[in-house]
Design a protein around this motif. Structure first.
Motif, PDB file in Angstrom:
ATOM      1  N   TYR A  52       0.832  -1.215   0.000  1.00  0.00           N
ATOM      2  CA  TYR A  52       0.000   0.000   0.000  1.00  0.00           C
ATOM      3  C   TYR A  52       0.855   1.248   0.000  1.00  0.00           C
ATOM      4  CZ  TYR A  52      -3.702  -3.196   1.081  1.00  0.00           C
ATOM      5  OH  TYR A  52      -4.587  -4.226   1.004  1.00  0.00           O
ATOM      6  N   ARG A 104      -6.182   6.833   5.334  1.00  0.00           N
ATOM      7  CA  ARG A 104      -5.500   5.554   5.583  1.00  0.00           C
ATOM      8  C   ARG A 104      -5.606   4.663   4.350  1.00  0.00           C
ATOM      9  NH1 ARG A 104      -2.177   5.362  10.025  1.00  0.00           N
ATOM     10  NH2 ARG A 104      -2.436   7.543  10.547  1.00  0.00           N
ATOM     11  N   GLU A 133      -6.711   1.844   1.894  1.00  0.00           N
ATOM     12  CA  GLU A 133      -7.980   1.116   1.823  1.00  0.00           C
ATOM     13  C   GLU A 133      -7.721  -0.369   1.842  1.00  0.00           C
ATOM     14  OE1 GLU A 133     -10.561   2.522  -1.371  1.00  0.00           O
ATOM     15  OE2 GLU A 133      -9.926   4.566  -0.829  1.00  0.00           O
ATOM     16  N   LEU A 134      -7.930  -0.966   3.006  1.00  0.00           N
ATOM     17  CA  LEU A 134      -7.639  -2.383   3.184  1.00  0.00           C
ATOM     18  C   LEU A 134      -8.826  -3.222   2.744  1.00  0.00           C
ATOM     19  CD1 LEU A 134      -6.008  -2.174   6.734  1.00  0.00           C
ATOM     20  CD2 LEU A 134      -4.865  -2.132   4.509  1.00  0.00           C
ATOM     21  N   LEU A 146     -11.860  -5.836   3.003  1.00  0.00           N
ATOM     22  CA  LEU A 146     -12.862  -5.950   4.072  1.00  0.00           C
ATOM     23  C   LEU A 146     -12.423  -6.855   5.220  1.00  0.00           C
ATOM     24  CD1 LEU A 146     -16.448  -6.199   2.537  1.00  0.00           C
ATOM     25  CD2 LEU A 146     -15.577  -4.620   4.300  1.00  0.00           C
ATOM     26  N   ALA A 205      -9.622  -7.551   6.291  1.00  0.00           N
ATOM     27  CA  ALA A 205      -8.504  -7.043   7.090  1.00  0.00           C
ATOM     28  C   ALA A 205      -8.908  -5.831   7.906  1.00  0.00           C
ATOM     29  CB  ALA A 205      -7.334  -6.685   6.184  1.00  0.00           C
ATOM     30  N   SER A 206      -9.788  -5.028   7.336  1.00  0.00           N
ATOM     31  CA  SER A 206     -10.101  -3.760   7.989  1.00  0.00           C
ATOM     32  C   SER A 206     -10.726  -3.965   9.363  1.00  0.00           C
ATOM     33  CB  SER A 206     -11.011  -2.905   7.100  1.00  0.00           C
ATOM     34  OG  SER A 206     -12.136  -3.659   6.734  1.00  0.00           O
ATOM     35  N   GLY A 207     -11.405  -5.100   9.548  1.00  0.00           N
ATOM     36  CA  GLY A 207     -12.004  -5.364  10.844  1.00  0.00           C
ATOM     37  C   GLY A 207     -10.995  -5.733  11.916  1.00  0.00           C
ATOM     38  N   SER A 208      -9.831  -6.279  11.514  1.00  0.00           N
ATOM     39  CA  SER A 208      -8.931  -6.820  12.534  1.00  0.00           C
ATOM     40  C   SER A 208      -7.772  -5.889  12.881  1.00  0.00           C
ATOM     41  CB  SER A 208      -8.395  -8.180  12.094  1.00  0.00           C
ATOM     42  OG  SER A 208      -7.618  -8.018  10.932  1.00  0.00           O
ATOM     43  N   ASP A 268      -6.439  -1.815  13.712  1.00  0.00           N
ATOM     44  CA  ASP A 268      -6.824  -0.442  14.022  1.00  0.00           C
ATOM     45  C   ASP A 268      -6.248   0.465  12.932  1.00  0.00           C
ATOM     46  OD1 ASP A 268      -7.680   1.174  16.765  1.00  0.00           O
ATOM     47  OD2 ASP A 268      -6.364   2.298  15.400  1.00  0.00           O
ATOM     48  N   THR A 269      -6.977   1.486  12.528  1.00  0.00           N
ATOM     49  CA  THR A 269      -6.470   2.362  11.463  1.00  0.00           C
ATOM     50  C   THR A 269      -5.178   3.060  11.876  1.00  0.00           C
ATOM     51  OG1 THR A 269      -7.877   4.126  12.263  1.00  0.00           O
ATOM     52  CG2 THR A 269      -8.693   2.856  10.380  1.00  0.00           C
ATOM     53  N   SER A 281      -9.500  -8.538  -2.860  1.00  0.00           N
ATOM     54  CA  SER A 281     -10.363  -7.589  -2.149  1.00  0.00           C
ATOM     55  C   SER A 281     -11.636  -8.258  -1.651  1.00  0.00           C
ATOM     56  CB  SER A 281     -10.711  -6.423  -3.076  1.00  0.00           C
ATOM     57  OG  SER A 281     -11.351  -6.942  -4.212  1.00  0.00           O
TER      58      SER A 281
END
Ligand code: BES
Ligand code: MN
Ligand code: ZN
Length: 531
Positions: A27, A36, A38-39, A41, A43-46, A48-49, A77
Motif C-alpha cells: 500500500y 489511511r 484502503e484495506l 474488508l 482485514a479492515s475489521g482486525s 486499528d487504522t 479484495s
C-alpha cells in the motif's frame, strides 16, 4: 547455481495462486495523514487504522486459519483472506519513496513470510503513481522495478548457513516458489525483466557464497577452483578461464603481487576469465579487475585484533569479478569482457614483505612499501597493469575493498568511484541508481598524486595518514592502469556488513555484481570502440 536449490520465481501464475501460504499486499501512504490505506474488508475489521499508515517499510502480519481462507487467485479484495499469512506492507508516499526503499521493502516482506515458514509466496507489486516524474526515477520503468524485486528476492533467499547445525525444534525455512503479481498490462514485459533479474540475483549470490567462506577455506586456490567451476557451468562455451600460479607470476615480473603473497603459505593465483559474447569483434570491451586478498592480517604492519575476522571479506572484489563474468554469460550480453581476480593472502612471517621494501611491478614502476597493510593497491597494481597490457580493453573497472577511509566517508550506503573519465562516472552512477547499488564520486585530481610520490621510488603505498585516504589509493593505482578509460570503485564500506541489508542476511552483499551487470547491459559499444 551449483550447491544451492532453486527457488522458482514466476509472474502472474494463477495456477500457483491456488495454494499460496503467504502473500504481501502493498500500500502507498497518502499525503494526507488522515487518509489511511484502503484495506480489504476481511482485514479492515482486525486492525486499528492507527496501526497501518502505509509508511515505507511498515509491516503488519495477519494470520488466519485455513477454514477462513479463499483462493488467492480469486480476488484480493474479497471477503476472506487469501493466504495463511498476509503481510500488509507500506511503500511510503509515491513522491517521496525512492527505488531502493521500494525494492528493499518487498525483499524484506519476502523475508518475513519466509521466516513464517511460508513455502509459496505471492508478492502483489503495486504500480508507482507518478514514478516517471520522480526525479532520478525517470528511467525506471515498472518492468525494470519488477526485475529488481526479483533479483533482490533471490538475494533475500540466500543465507550462509552451511556450517550451522540443524535445529530439530526449528527446521530451516525454505521457499519453493514466489509469484509476482503485476497488473496484466505489464505481464509480458515483467516476464522478461524477471528472468533477467533472477540471473542477476544468482550471480550476486554466487559472489556472496564465496565472500562468506572463511580464510581457511576460501584460499586463492579454492577461489580459482570456484572460477573454474563457474566457467564450466556456463555451458554456452563463451566463458573460459585460466589460472596463473606463482612461477608464471614470477616470469611475468608481477613482483608487487608476489611481495604481498610472500608471508603466506598459500600460493597466489591470478585468475583470468574471458567472456566472448561478441565473437565477431576482436577487441575487449571491458576489463573488470578485483582485489582478492583472501585474508588481510595487515602483514608485518599487523592490524589490531578487534574485527580482524572481517578481513576474510577483503577478497570481495575478486569474488564480484567471478559473479559478474558468470552473469555476463547467463545474460548472454553481446560484449567481450575479461575478468581478472588477483588472489593472495596477506600474512606476517619470515618470508613476508616489510615496511621499507622497494618492489617493482610488472610494468616497471617501482613502489616503496611504507605499510604492509596497504597491500590491496600492490596487488591491484600488477593486476591492472596486466589487464591493460594484455587486453587493451576499451574501458577498465576495478573493484576493491581498498581503504577504511572510504567506509568513513560514505558509510555502508554507497561505494566510492574515482575516475578521470566523466562519461564513465556518469554511466556508473546511473547504473548504481538503476541497479540498487549506489556509487558516489570522490575526486582524483592530479594534485593529489603528489601525496603518493616517493623520495626513493616512483610511488609509495601510503599517503598522509588521515588525509584523503580514498583518493590516495586511486592516485597510487593511476600509473598502473595504462592510458585507457578506467574507473576505480572502492567497496570497503559496502561489500559486507554485520547487519541484514535490504532483505539480505548479514555477511557478504555481493557488492558490484548488480552495479556492473547493469552498466554492461547499457554499454554502448559503437561509441566506445577505439580499436
Ligand atoms: N582491506 C583494508 C581496507 C579495509 C578496511 C576494508 C576496513 C574494509 C574495512 C586495506 O588493505 C587496508 O588495510 N587499508 C589501509 C590503508 C592504509 C594503511 C594506507 C587502511 O584503510 O587503513
Ligand atoms: Mn590491508
Ligand atoms: Zn586489504
Amino acid at each position: 547455481m551449483f550447491g544451492v536449490d532453486f527457488m522458482k520465481i514466476s509472474v502472474n501464475d494463477a495456477k500457483n495462486l491456488k495454494d499460496i501460504d503467504g502473500m504481501v499486499l502493498a500500500y502507498w501512504q497518502a499525503e494526507d495523514a488522515a487518509r489511511r490505506p484502503e484495506l480489504p474488508l476481511w482485514a479492515s475489521g482486525s486492525i486499528d487504522t492507527a496501526e497501518f499508515s502505509g509508511a515505507i517499510g511498515q509491516m503488519v502480519m495477519l494470520r488466519s486459519p485455513a477454514s477462513h481462507r479463499i483462493d488467492a487467485s480469486a480476488s484480493t479484495s474479497s471477503s476472506a483472506p487469501p493466504a495463511r499469512c498476509v503481510l500488509l506492507l507500506g511503500l511510503g508516499m509515491p513522491a517521496k519513496t525512492n527505488s531502493h526503499a521500494y525494492v528493499n521493502a518487498y525483499a524484506q516482506g519476502f523475508g518475513v513470510l519466509k521466516n513464517a515458514r511460508c513455502k509459496t509466496i505471492a508478492l502483489q507489486i503495486s504500480e508507482w503513481p507518478g514514478a516517471q516524474n520522480a526525479g532520478n526515477h525517470a528511467q525506471l520503468s515498472f518492468p525494470h522495478l519488477v526485475g529488481r524485486i526479483a533479483s533482490q528476492v533471490m538475494m533475500a533467499d540466500y543465507a550462509f548457513d552451511k556450517y550451522k547445525q540443524v535445529d530439530k525444534n526449528s527446521p530451516k525455512a525454505s521457499v519453493d516458489e514466489v509469484v509476482l503479481m503485476v497488473p496484466a498490462a505489464h505481464a509480458a514485459a515483467a516476464h522478461a525483466s524477471v528472468s533477467r533479474g533472477v540471473k542477476i540475483g544468482e550471480a550476486a549470490n554466487l559472489t556472496r557464497m564465496m565472500q562468506n567462506e572463511p580464510g581457511n577455506v576460501a584460499t586463492p586456490s579454492w577461489i580459482a577452483a570456484q572460477a573454474a567451476q563457474t566457467a564450466r557451468a556456463a555451458k554456452n562455451g563463451r566463458l573460459s578461464m585460466r589460472v596463473i600460479g606463482k612461477s608464471e607470476l614470477a616470469r611475468l615480473k608481477m613482483n608487487a603481487m608476489l611481495a604481498v603473497a610472500g608471508g603466506s603459505s598459500q600460493e597466489p593465483k591470478l585468475v583470468i576469465m574471458q567472456y566472448r559474447g561478441a565473437p565477431g569483434r576482436k577487441e575487449w570491451d571491458t576489463a573488470i579487475v578485483g582485489k582478492g586478498v583472501t585474508f588481510d592480517s595487515g602483514g608485518i604492519s599487523i592490524k589490531p585484533s578487534s574485527k580482524m575476522d572481517e578481513m576474510k571479506f577483503d577478497k570481495s572484489g575478486a569474488c564480484a569479478v567471478i559473479g559478474i563474468l558468470s552473469g555476463c554469460a547467463s545474460l548472454g550480453l553481446p560484449l567481450n569482457v575479461v575478468g581478472v581476480a588477483a588472489l593472495v593472502e596477506n600474512m606476517p612471517g619470515g618470508h613476508a614483505y616489510r615496511p621499507g621494501d622497494i618492489v617493482t611491478a610488472c610494468n616497471g614502476t617501482t613502489i616503496e612499501v611504507l605499510n604492509t597493510d596497504a597491500e590491496g593497491r600492490l596487488v591491484l597494481a600488477d593486476a591492472l597493469a596486466y589487464a591493460a597490457k594484455h587486453y587493451s580493453p576499451n574501458t577498465m573497472i576495478d573493484l576493491a575493498t581498498l581503504t577504511g577511509a572510504c567506509a568513513v566517508a560514505l558509510g555502508d550506503l554507497a561505494s566510492g568511484i574515482l575516475s578521470d573519465d566523466d562519461e564513465m562516472v556518469d554511466e556508473l552512477v546511473a547504473a548504481g541508481e538503476r541497479s540498487g547499488e549506489r556509487v558516489w564520486r570522490l575526486p582524483m585530481w592530479p594534485e593529489y598524486d603528489e601525496k603518493v610520490k616517493s623520495e626513493i621510488a616512483v610511488v609509495k603505498n601510503m599517503g598522509e595518514p588521515g588525509n584523503a585516504g580514498v583518493t590516495a589509493g586511486a592516485s597510487f593505482l593511476k600509473p598502473f592502469a595504462g592510458e585507457g578509460r578506467w574507473a576505480h570503485i572502492d567497496i570497503a564500506g559496502t561489500a559486507y556488513g554485520s547487519k541484514p541489508r535490504g532483505g539480505m542476511s548479514a555477511g557478504g552483499y555481493g557488492t558490484g555484481v548488480r552495479l556492473v551487470l547493469e552498466y554492461l547491459s547499457q554499454y554502448k559499444t559503437s561509441k566506445k570502440n577505439r580499436n
